[in-house]
Each structure stands twice: as structure tokens, then as C-alpha cells.
Design a protein around this motif. Sequence first.
Motif, short mmCIF file in Angstrom:
data_model
loop_
_atom_site.label_atom_id
_atom_site.label_comp_id
_atom_site.label_asym_id
_atom_site.label_seq_id
_atom_site.Cartn_x
_atom_site.Cartn_y
_atom_site.Cartn_z
N MET A 63 0.96 -1.14 -0.02
CA MET A 63 0.09 0.15 0.08
C MET A 63 0.93 1.27 -0.07
N ALA A 64 0.47 2.28 -0.78
CA ALA A 64 1.29 3.38 -0.71
C ALA A 64 0.47 4.62 0.32
N ILE A 65 1.21 5.01 1.00
CA ILE A 65 0.76 5.97 2.02
C ILE A 65 1.33 7.63 1.89
N GLU A 66 0.73 8.37 2.31
CA GLU A 66 0.97 9.96 2.19
C GLU A 66 1.86 10.13 3.57
N ARG A 67 3.23 10.88 3.08
CA ARG A 67 4.00 11.16 4.04
C ARG A 67 5.02 12.16 3.72
N SER A 68 5.00 13.23 4.53
CA SER A 68 5.78 14.51 4.37
C SER A 68 7.07 14.58 5.01
N ALA A 69 7.52 13.52 5.75
CA ALA A 69 8.45 13.65 6.56
C ALA A 69 9.00 12.28 6.81
N PRO A 70 10.31 12.07 7.13
CA PRO A 70 10.74 10.57 7.44
C PRO A 70 10.03 10.02 8.84
N THR A 71 10.17 8.60 8.76
CA THR A 71 9.46 8.14 9.96
C THR A 71 10.42 7.77 11.11
N LEU A 72 10.02 7.98 12.15
CA LEU A 72 10.71 7.57 13.25
C LEU A 72 10.37 6.29 14.12
N ALA A 73 8.90 6.18 13.85
CA ALA A 73 8.44 4.66 14.54
C ALA A 73 7.30 4.55 13.85
N VAL A 78 -4.09 -4.50 17.38
CA VAL A 78 -3.93 -6.04 17.60
C VAL A 78 -4.74 -6.70 16.43
N GLN A 79 -5.81 -6.07 15.80
CA GLN A 79 -6.51 -6.59 14.58
C GLN A 79 -5.85 -6.61 13.53
N GLN A 80 -4.74 -5.53 13.54
CA GLN A 80 -3.94 -5.29 12.10
C GLN A 80 -5.00 -4.62 11.19
N ARG A 81 -5.83 -3.67 11.55
CA ARG A 81 -6.71 -3.00 10.78
C ARG A 81 -6.09 -1.55 10.85
N VAL A 82 -5.53 -1.04 11.58
CA VAL A 82 -4.90 0.26 11.82
C VAL A 82 -3.40 0.48 12.10
N GLY A 83 -2.77 1.18 11.15
CA GLY A 83 -1.46 1.20 11.50
C GLY A 83 -0.91 2.74 11.73
N TYR A 84 0.21 3.00 12.22
CA TYR A 84 0.48 4.26 12.84
C TYR A 84 1.82 4.59 12.48
N ARG A 85 2.16 5.92 12.40
CA ARG A 85 3.70 6.18 12.24
C ARG A 85 4.04 7.58 13.01
N ILE A 86 4.99 7.99 13.59
CA ILE A 86 5.52 9.19 14.15
C ILE A 86 6.73 9.39 13.23
N GLU A 369 8.15 -0.65 6.37
CA GLU A 369 8.14 0.56 5.52
C GLU A 369 9.45 0.74 4.46
N THR A 370 9.17 0.80 3.31
CA THR A 370 10.20 0.95 2.30
C THR A 370 9.90 2.37 1.64
N ALA A 371 10.71 2.58 0.86
CA ALA A 371 10.59 4.15 0.06
C ALA A 371 9.31 3.95 -0.89
N GLN A 372 8.75 2.84 -1.23
CA GLN A 372 7.40 2.77 -2.08
C GLN A 372 6.24 2.94 -0.91
N GLY A 373 6.30 2.62 0.29
CA GLY A 373 5.06 2.53 0.92
C GLY A 373 5.37 1.62 2.12
N TRP A 374 4.17 1.04 2.49
CA TRP A 374 3.79 -0.01 3.38
C TRP A 374 3.71 -1.38 2.91
N GLN A 375 4.23 -2.47 3.65
CA GLN A 375 4.00 -3.90 3.11
C GLN A 375 3.64 -4.59 4.38
N ARG A 376 2.61 -5.18 4.66
CA ARG A 376 2.03 -6.03 5.67
C ARG A 376 2.17 -7.26 5.44
#
Length: 725
Positions: A63-73, A78-86, A369-376
Motif C-alpha cells: 500500500m502507498a501512504i502519504e508522508r511528508s517527513a521521514p519516519t521515526l516509529a 491487535v486486529q491489524q486494521r490500523v497502522g500508525y507512524r510518528i 516501510e520502504t521507499a515505495q510505502g508499507w507492506q504488511r
Amino acid sequence: MVQTTANQHPRDRLRARVDRGVQAAVTVSGLLVLMTLMLIFVYLLYAVLPLFKPASIEAAPPMAIERSAPTLALGMDVQQRVGYRIDTQGAGQFYALTSADNRPAGTSIAQQRLLKAPALLAQAVGARDTFALAGADGRFIITQAEFAATQQALPRWALPLGARPQVLDRRGRALTLLALTPVRPAGQFLLAAVTDDRRLLLGRFGPEQAARVSELPLDAAAQQLIITPDGRQLYLLSGDRLARYQIEGDRLQLSETRRLGGQGPYRISALPGGSALIVHAADGQLREWFDVEKNQRWQLTPVQRFQPHAVPHSLLLSEPYRRVFATLQPDGAFALFSTLQASPLLSAQLPAGVQHAAFAPRGDGLLLETAQGWQRYALDNAYPDVTWRSLWQRMWYENYPQPAFVWQSTSGEDSYQAKFSLIPVIFGTFKAAAYAMLFAVPLALAGAVYTAYFMSAALRRVIKPAIEVMGALPTVVIGLVAGIWLAPVIEQHLLAVLALPLLLAAAVLLCGAAWHRWGARRLAPGIDLLLLLPVVALTVWVAFAVGPWLELSLFDAPLHVWLGDDFDQRNALVVGVAMGFALVPIIFSLAEDALFSVPATLSQGSLALGATQWQTVARVVLPSASAGIFSALMIGFGRAVGETMIVLMATGNTPIVDGSLFQGLRALAANIAIEMPEAVSGSSHYRVLFLTALVLFIFTFIFNTLAEAIRLRLRERYTLNQEAP
């Protein structure tokens, strides 16, 4: 044949039909029994096989995600329905990991500003979705991801200490390292940091209390800082030196400093639960370190060496709750490890260039997380704490001085690590059975020989049914009496109980000699037994009366006190006596029937040829009845192995490998009875208990099969000897 059948009397024809019907019913019943045994075996195998299913990984669509800055975490629920990043701008964002409500995977569903341009981020080890963010000025916030209980509500970032950044360093210096762990009482946090002027800070923070911060000067630059999940220790890595500090309240005390050896630079990662570390060297070596008691001191010790599967710049990540970790190389080589074995549980090839990775809270998923987006990825690794090695070999668990066989399925400590060695319960099973047979076999066989061959017919008609009735006594009653009454009695008269076998043997032999010399010709047969009983009772009374006094004279204390930790009130001696008492009627009855069934012509012929009664018993009667006696012993031993209630109530249920007569034990059947009610269905504990049942089933089946083969061989041998001219 038809004519003969036609001429049979109707009663004979009815009897023939009944015989055929009974034969068919017995055959069908036997086949049903065998089928039931096979179904039990299949069911147990079905419950056990998932334990040994290899780990696997399966990719979901990227999946491709919108991001404007590099990821810290990053992480997920638990259900693997929602992901987060800081990200490095201090924004906490939530993304949908699955398509729902006309919303494609990777869509941003919530965003919240946490801290402006954080310079450091620390994730709590062993706690879900908890982070500390510090700015360039040394101020920090603590935040936790909270996922909505319903699909309509949005997830959010909670700030347990408030949205206003707090001060860790009163001097206002910038921080270079940061570490975090939640502690009791709930809502409090330990925060450690290293400042740019080489000071180590430790603070305890809570929502309704003033911060308490202590500091220590450092003599070298530090590369990594970790607080253990239990909040008791702090590790500081400086070059190849690993310093361990003890945390007492909000104070730090240096405990020891160890050199890691090998090739630097190093990276360390804490494992959840206790204070164990994974140390990753530059040459790819992975080692587990934890505290080991040596010379009455706790020292950091390298314990487990894992197969090299990491290179410099590899990602090293661990699950939040289980002692499972993984390495991910820049080229995408992935290896999943459990601390219980050196080789990887799983090796796979994932996309190259992974920048960040995180496990799902239950360890059943992986987010990259890769340069192209997220992979679960979906991970199937349900039972990493159960391996062939952990079941059958010595394992070196944290806080243990050396490798050992350990069964410990539950614990009140947060640092709990399940320990499922089958050796202690198997050893306890055979130990209990051996001591019970040691008590029961001499009494039962001697009583059977005397009753079948020497006792008068009138007395035999009374004694044999009386002993057989003892077999109907419920084992739970025997176990209750053994645990409540017998165990304290044996403890208070230990020396007398240990001396009783010798004293009783001497008393019986003396009475036998006296009877042979003076009473055999003057009194009727059978009176000898009635005269022996008072002597036996008097011997027991004298032993119990003199025993405590003799203990004080020899040991200056009761024997059980003198033995100290080597004596447990509910021990193998108690279960040997109690379970032996339950086995005596079974072995006696079967052995006596076998002895009594020996044709009288054999013994009469032996006596006529000049043999004595004891020679006849030893050389004629016992060999002829050996098949039946062997069956009696095997049935008794099988009963001892499968006994539950007596072992459950009279042994203390301590799963240890100790052959001492004065230590407790835990048997397979008792272990299942104790722990199955509290085992969570489908868990490692639950399936290992089914494995113990399968081991007991297989042992009983193999043992009974061999016993039956030996019995038939003995029966054939001595039957042929009897039929020989």
C-alpha cells in the motif's frame, strides 16, 4: 454336518446360537475398544501437531501512504486494521491497513501533532505503542496510541503526562540518548537519558506527582541506553563496554561493567519480560545475555549463541510480549528467532531497502516501510516457546544458575517465561510408580504365596475376600488420608518408618523360627498367622515409641529437622506407602489366583520326590504361575503410572528431577488434572498438556503390549515344560 445339526435337541441349538452370538458380541466389542483407542490417539495427535507446525509468513498487497517527513516509529493495532507512524516533524498519523467503507488501504484516517521537531524517540520495551519524544532543548512528552473500540470512532494519541513538554534535565542541555519504560503504579514512567555533556539522568514521572530526577557523570560517550521492562535495571553501551545499573526508586547504582568481546560496533536490544539482552556484533554474531548467580553474586553472562544472520546496518526488532526477535538485512533477508533455540524459526526473503519494521502486538503480523510505502505480512508463529529441545533437553532460563529441566507453566511475575520440559513430570511418574511397587510387591506376592499355598482353606476363604474388598476403597480417600494424616505421622516418626522394614522382617523371621521349633506340631494350621499379628503390632508400637527419642540422641533434633531443605513433608515416601497400599489388593488378588491355579499334582509330585515345601514353591509353583504373576505386576505398575488422586494429594506436586525419598514429585496424570482447568484453550500450555497425555498414552500402550508379549512367552514356555514327558 447338516444332518447332525438337524438331529440336535432344540436346547443344544439354542445354546449354539447363544455361543455364536456371544462370540460375535465379544469380537465386535473388542474391535470397538480398539477403534476407541485409535480415536483417542488421533484426537490427542490432532491437538498436539500444531505445536510443531513450522512458522510461516504471507504477504498482503502493498500500500502507498502519504508522508511528508521521514519516519521515526511505526506500529499497528491487535486486529491489524490500523497502522500508525510518528515522523520527524512530530506528527502522529493513523492509516487504514485494510479496505473498508469505500476507503482503500493506506488512507490516512487521523493525524495529531505531538511535539514540534523531536530530536529523539524512545519506545518502551514490553509495552504496546508507548513512546517518549524529546526535543532539541531536552524537553519531552510521553504518548500512547489508543485505537478505537468501534470502527466508527477514530484512533487517537493519548498524552498521560499532558500535552505540555516536561523538563528532564534542569540544566537544559540537549539529550543524545533516551530510554523509557512504564512502571507500577499504573500511569508512572521511568525515563533515562544521556546529555551532550556526558551525564546519565534517571527520572520517575507521574501525572499527579512531582518529578524526581537523579544524575551520574559518565567518563565516555555512550551509544545506546536501555531500561529493562521490569524497571529494575539500566544498560548503557559505550564502545565494547556494557555497564549495568541497578534502579532503586529514582536512584542509580552501578552494579558491574562487562566487555562484550568480539567485533564492534555493537547494538543491544532488550527482550520483554525480564532483563535479558540481545547483543548484535558487527560480524553478525547474536548472543543472549542475562544475569546468572555466580559465587553469590549476580553477573551478566553470555548464554545463548544464535546462528549468524545479521550484518551491519541490519534491523533488529523484538515482539512486545514474547521472547521472539527478528533480524532484517538491507537486502531483505529475514530471520525469526526464539530465545529457546539457536537456529531461526523462519528464514524468508522480504523486499530490500526496508527502513522501519514492527511486529503486531501478538506477534502474528509484521509491518514494513520502504521507499515505495508499507507492506504488511501475516506471521504464523503461534508456539515459539515450545520446541523439541525445550521439551526434552536442559534449557538455560533467565535467573537460573545453569541449564536445567524445568516445568513452570504459570507465574505471578511479569518476567514470566513458560517452561515446558517434560522430563520432570515423566521422571516423577516413574519415581512414584517405582516406590509404590517397591512397597506393594513384596507384601502382595508374599501374601499371595502364603494364602495360596500355606494357609488353611477356611482362613483363605476369609482373608482373600477381605483383601480384595480393600481394592474398592476410593483412591481419593487414600490420597486425603495420606496428605492430611500419614504425611505428618511419617514426618514425626521418620527414623521409625525407615527402620520398620528391617524390624518387621526380623520379627517375622524370628516368629517363623519359633513356630517351626515349638508350635508347628502342637497347634492347628492357621494359628501361626493369628499369633504373628500381635508381634507385628508390638514391633510397630516399639519402633514408634523409641524412634523420636533415638532421633534426638543421634542427631540432637528430629530427623526431618536435621535434614533441613532435603526433606519435604509430602514426599516420595508418603506416596510410596499410600499408593502401595492401593496396589496391594490388585497384585495380591491376581497373583494369588495364578498361584492357586497351579495343578495340585505338580506340587504333590514335588513333595513326593522329597522336596521341601519352600523348594516346591520356589522351583515348581512360582515358575508355573510366572505368567499370571507377571500379569499382576504389570497391571499394578500400569495402575501406578496412571494414578492421579493419590499422587495429586500426597506428593506436594513439585516438578523436580530428584531421586531422593524425601523430596516431592509431580506425575503426568496429576499434572494434567492440576493444570488443564486453568489452561487457555489453544494456548501453548493447553497443547503441551495434551502432549503429556499423548506421552502417557503411548507409554501405556507400548508397555502393555510388551508386557502381554512377555506374558504369552512365559505361559507358552512353562506350559510346554509341564506337558513334556
